[in-house]
Enzyme design. Structure first.
Site, PDB file in Angstrom:
ATOM      1  N   GLY A  21       1.152  -1.461  -0.404  1.00  0.00           N
ATOM      2  CA  GLY A  21       0.022  -0.101   0.022  1.00  0.00           C
ATOM      3  C   GLY A  21       1.007   1.130  -0.484  1.00  0.00           C
ATOM      4  O   GLY A  21       0.441   1.826   0.834  1.00  0.00           O
ATOM      5  N   VAL A  72      -1.832  -7.026  -3.331  1.00  0.00           N
ATOM      6  CA  VAL A  72      -2.041  -8.269  -2.574  1.00  0.00           C
ATOM      7  C   VAL A  72      -2.978  -9.138  -2.281  1.00  0.00           C
ATOM      8  O   VAL A  72      -2.504 -10.754  -1.169  1.00  0.00           O
ATOM      9  CB  VAL A  72      -0.932  -7.704  -1.010  1.00  0.00           C
ATOM     10  CG1 VAL A  72       0.264  -7.364  -1.802  1.00  0.00           C
ATOM     11  CG2 VAL A  72      -1.964  -7.032  -1.070  1.00  0.00           C
ATOM     12  N   SER A 148      -6.125  -1.337  13.429  1.00  0.00           N
ATOM     13  CA  SER A 148      -7.174   0.062  13.247  1.00  0.00           C
ATOM     14  C   SER A 148      -7.421   0.144  14.782  1.00  0.00           C
ATOM     15  O   SER A 148      -8.517  -1.321  15.153  1.00  0.00           O
ATOM     16  CB  SER A 148      -8.133   0.359  12.436  1.00  0.00           C
ATOM     17  OG  SER A 148      -9.217   1.171  12.040  1.00  0.00           O
ATOM     18  N   TYR A 162     -14.959  -3.743   7.832  1.00  0.00           N
ATOM     19  CA  TYR A 162     -13.651  -3.141   8.207  1.00  0.00           C
ATOM     20  C   TYR A 162     -13.074  -3.265   9.164  1.00  0.00           C
ATOM     21  O   TYR A 162     -12.490  -4.283   9.545  1.00  0.00           O
ATOM     22  CB  TYR A 162     -13.404  -1.514   7.582  1.00  0.00           C
ATOM     23  CG  TYR A 162     -12.108  -1.028   8.147  1.00  0.00           C
ATOM     24  CD1 TYR A 162     -11.356  -1.289   7.375  1.00  0.00           C
ATOM     25  CD2 TYR A 162     -11.954   0.325   9.579  1.00  0.00           C
ATOM     26  CE1 TYR A 162      -9.906  -0.705   7.659  1.00  0.00           C
ATOM     27  CE2 TYR A 162     -10.866   0.828   9.055  1.00  0.00           C
ATOM     28  CZ  TYR A 162     -10.262   0.496   8.570  1.00  0.00           C
ATOM     29  OH  TYR A 162      -8.908   0.796   8.847  1.00  0.00           O
TER      30      TYR A 162
END
Length: 256
Positions: A21, A72, A148, A162
């Site tokens: 990323g 990926v 996160s 997420y």
């Protein structure tokens, strides 16, 4: 007794780091910070033109860098990234699993494909890259997985995919650390960032981050350089006795 100074422990001279990323946002900050600490870089992402911009930032700092265009989330993409690193530099010492995707879709409307896409990038891609690197890393190497704070608390948005993916990254980190730290000498840790401006947060509803700042004791969003410093710490010998840990960098958000 070691004669290495405290500041020398944060150096990464002679090390090679893979950052996924790396074409935008936090990935750029991570790549340049690792370069400032002395590492050479393998910059991975899906946008070749943006990767080239990051590569130039790294080489301007006096470090070597190559770019590898890869998705990926695909299991077959990981080994060619590692092969490119070995062909160019002969080693892999650090992996920063930063590639990620965020969505904000109400759970009753999220499609299977939407859910799977987030899991494939955020969790599965993290695992495929760790697998490929773990096979070739020498003792003393380090993996840093980017989770996160939504793995630990609500972000105030409908983020089932997420949140699930980032919570799973913490579990993956713990298990890989238990498997590899003693047997292979590879430390595996995670970072749980709070609110940091990035390409992903640019897609959130207007004013979202500002609306969440009253929850943050520090009273502000984070600076990407602050998170990048934490990546350098976990990747460096300064964190030699730290593994299986999730370091929360959130201005105190999860304390409330």
């Amino acid at each position: 007794m070691s004669t290495t100074t405290v500041l020398e422990r944060f150096r990464l001279d002679g090390k090679v780091a893979i950052v996924t990323g790396a074409s935008s946002g936090l990935g750029v900050a991570f790549g340049t910070a690792l370069a400032e600490a002395g590492a050479d870089l393998v910059l991975v992402g899906r946008r070749a033109d943006r990767l080239e911009q990051t590569r130039k930032l790294v080489t301007d700092l006096g470090r070597r860098a190559i770019t590898v265009t890869a998705d990926v989330s695909l299991p077959e993409a990981a080994q060619p990234v590692v092969d490119a690193a070995l062909n160019e530099f002969g080693q892999v010492d650090v992996l920063v699993n930063n590639a990620g995707k965020g969505t904000a879709v109400p759970a009753t409307r999220e499609t299977p494909d939407q859910f799977r896409e987030v899991i494939d990038i955020n969790l599965n891609g993290c695992y495929w890259m760790a697998q490929a690197c773990g096979r070739v890393m020498a003792p003393g190497s380090a993996i840093v997985n980017i989770s996160s704070v939504v793995a630990l608390t609500s972000g105030g948005l409908p983020q089932a995919a997420y949140s699930a993916s980032k919570a799973a990254v913490i579990g993956l980190t713990r298990d890989l650390a238990v498997q590899w730290t003693g047997r292979k000498g590879i430390r595996v840790n995670a970072l749980a960032p709070g609110f940091f401006p990035s390409e992903m947060t640019d897609e959130f509803p207007e004013g979202y981050i500002d609306s969440q700042l009253p929850r943050v004791p520090a009273g502000r969003a984070g600076d990407p350089a602050e998170l990048a410093a934490a990546v350098v710490f976990l990747a460096s010998p300064a964190a030699a006795y730290i593994t299986a840990t999730t370091l929360v960098v959130d201005g105190g958000l999860t304390a409330l």
